[in-house]
Design a protein around this motif. Structure first.
Motif, PDB file in Angstrom:
ATOM      1  N   UNK A  35       0.864  -1.169   0.000  1.00  0.00           N
ATOM      2  CA  UNK A  35       0.000   0.000   0.000  1.00  0.00           C
ATOM      3  C   UNK A  35       0.904   1.223   0.000  1.00  0.00           C
ATOM      4  N   UNK A  37       0.903   5.624   0.921  1.00  0.00           N
ATOM      5  CA  UNK A  37       0.178   6.739   1.523  1.00  0.00           C
ATOM      6  C   UNK A  37       0.948   8.019   1.222  1.00  0.00           C
ATOM      7  N   UNK A  41      -2.686  11.950   3.137  1.00  0.00           N
ATOM      8  CA  UNK A  41      -3.812  11.324   2.438  1.00  0.00           C
ATOM      9  C   UNK A  41      -4.068   9.917   2.980  1.00  0.00           C
ATOM     10  N   UNK A  42      -5.048   9.261   2.390  1.00  0.00           N
ATOM     11  CA  UNK A  42      -5.408   7.937   2.884  1.00  0.00           C
ATOM     12  C   UNK A  42      -4.455   6.878   2.345  1.00  0.00           C
ATOM     13  N   UNK A  43      -4.551   5.731   2.935  1.00  0.00           N
ATOM     14  CA  UNK A  43      -3.772   4.576   2.489  1.00  0.00           C
ATOM     15  C   UNK A  43      -4.410   4.014   1.216  1.00  0.00           C
ATOM     16  N   UNK A  45      -4.327   1.038  -1.883  1.00  0.00           N
ATOM     17  CA  UNK A  45      -3.887  -0.293  -2.283  1.00  0.00           C
ATOM     18  C   UNK A  45      -3.075  -0.221  -3.571  1.00  0.00           C
ATOM     19  N   UNK A  89       4.776   7.268   1.571  1.00  0.00           N
ATOM     20  CA  UNK A  89       5.120   6.202   2.508  1.00  0.00           C
ATOM     21  C   UNK A  89       4.589   4.915   1.915  1.00  0.00           C
ATOM     22  N   UNK A  91       3.780   1.002   2.550  1.00  0.00           N
ATOM     23  CA  UNK A  91       3.568   0.010   3.593  1.00  0.00           C
ATOM     24  C   UNK A  91       3.431  -1.375   2.982  1.00  0.00           C
ATOM     25  N   UNK A 106       6.687   0.802   7.415  1.00  0.00           N
ATOM     26  CA  UNK A 106       6.709   1.678   6.251  1.00  0.00           C
ATOM     27  C   UNK A 106       8.100   2.106   5.833  1.00  0.00           C
ATOM     28  N   UNK A 108       9.627   5.460   3.896  1.00  0.00           N
ATOM     29  CA  UNK A 108       9.327   6.781   3.336  1.00  0.00           C
ATOM     30  C   UNK A 108      10.219   6.995   2.119  1.00  0.00           C
TER      31      UNK A 108
END
Lengths: 112, 111
Positions: A35, A37, A41-43, A45, A89, A91, A106, A108
């Motif tokens: 994933x 991010x 903002x949101x995570x 897929x 980031x 994940x 994560x 970065x």
């Protein structure tokens, strides 16, 4: 307690360079995910991986991205030619099929 | 299709309660709730699989409505440690259990 690990924690690269992000999922898990991010903002897929092949990928996961499980423990995400907008980031997550996904700390990625 | 989360942000004093909602236009297979502290990975709180189900993680609870289109997260008697961004992740029953996340709700608990 078993956990997902990721390396490096921070990667800085120049635009156009290739990067490989590494993950070690929980050892008895079967499904693996990446994933991302973007800051604030949101995570989102990117891709799922099962039985040594991609199960599903999002529209973000274009030809510049690839995943691999080179051995029994590592799970990698490669970005061939990084763009500024790849800064985010990233994940890694894994699940053993009990629906619970465990996320790594994560990586970065900063693209200059 | 991503779930819709509301509110975007909430500010609480210690001991106050809050509700975060997560909804979808179609029935979901499951709803997963995560909390993310700034600069850290999302941490799994709980999963709801059945319509009408309620789950609890310490003083945080969640429900899943009968139609499996809405889940609510209840922060009861909030503590400073509850601060963070709460995401719902939804699974539409795909074979690989991939999650689609809502935009997140930022919760700030003040002393």
């Amino acid at each position: 307690e078993p956990e997902v690990t990721q390396t490096p924690s921070h990667q800085v690269t120049q635009m156009g360079q290739e990067v490989i992000l590494r993950c070690v999922p929980i050892s008895n898990h079967l499904y693996f995910y990446w994933y991302r991010q973007i800051l604030g903002q949101k995570v989102e897929f990117l891709v799922s991986f099962y039985n040594n092949e991609i199960s599903e990928k999002s529209e973000i996961f274009d030809d510049q991205f690839s995943v691999e499980r080179p051995d029994g423990s590592n799970f990698t995400l490669k970005i061939r030619s990084t763009k500024l907008e790849d800064s985010a980031m990233y994940f890694c997550a894994s699940t053993g099929g009990d629906y619970t996904q465990y996320f790594g700390p994560g990586t970065r990625l900063t693209v200059l | 299709q991503q779930p819709v989360q509301s509110p975007q942000a909430v500010i609480l004093r210690e001991g106050e309660d809050a509700v975060i909602n997560c909804s979808s236009s179609k029935a979901l297979y499951s709803v997963h709730w995560y909390r993310q502290k700034h600069g850290e990975a999302p941490v799994f709180l709980m999963i709801l699989l059945k319509g009408g189900e309620q789950m609890r993680h310490e003083k945080i609870s969640a429900s899943f409505n009968e139609k499996k289109q809405q889940s609510s997260l209840y922060l009861t008697a909030s503590q400073l440690s509850y601060s963070g961004t709460y995401f719902c992740g939804t699974d539409k029953g795909s074979n690989d259990y991939k999650l689609s996340f809502g935009a997140g709700t930022t919760v700030t608990v003040r002393a």
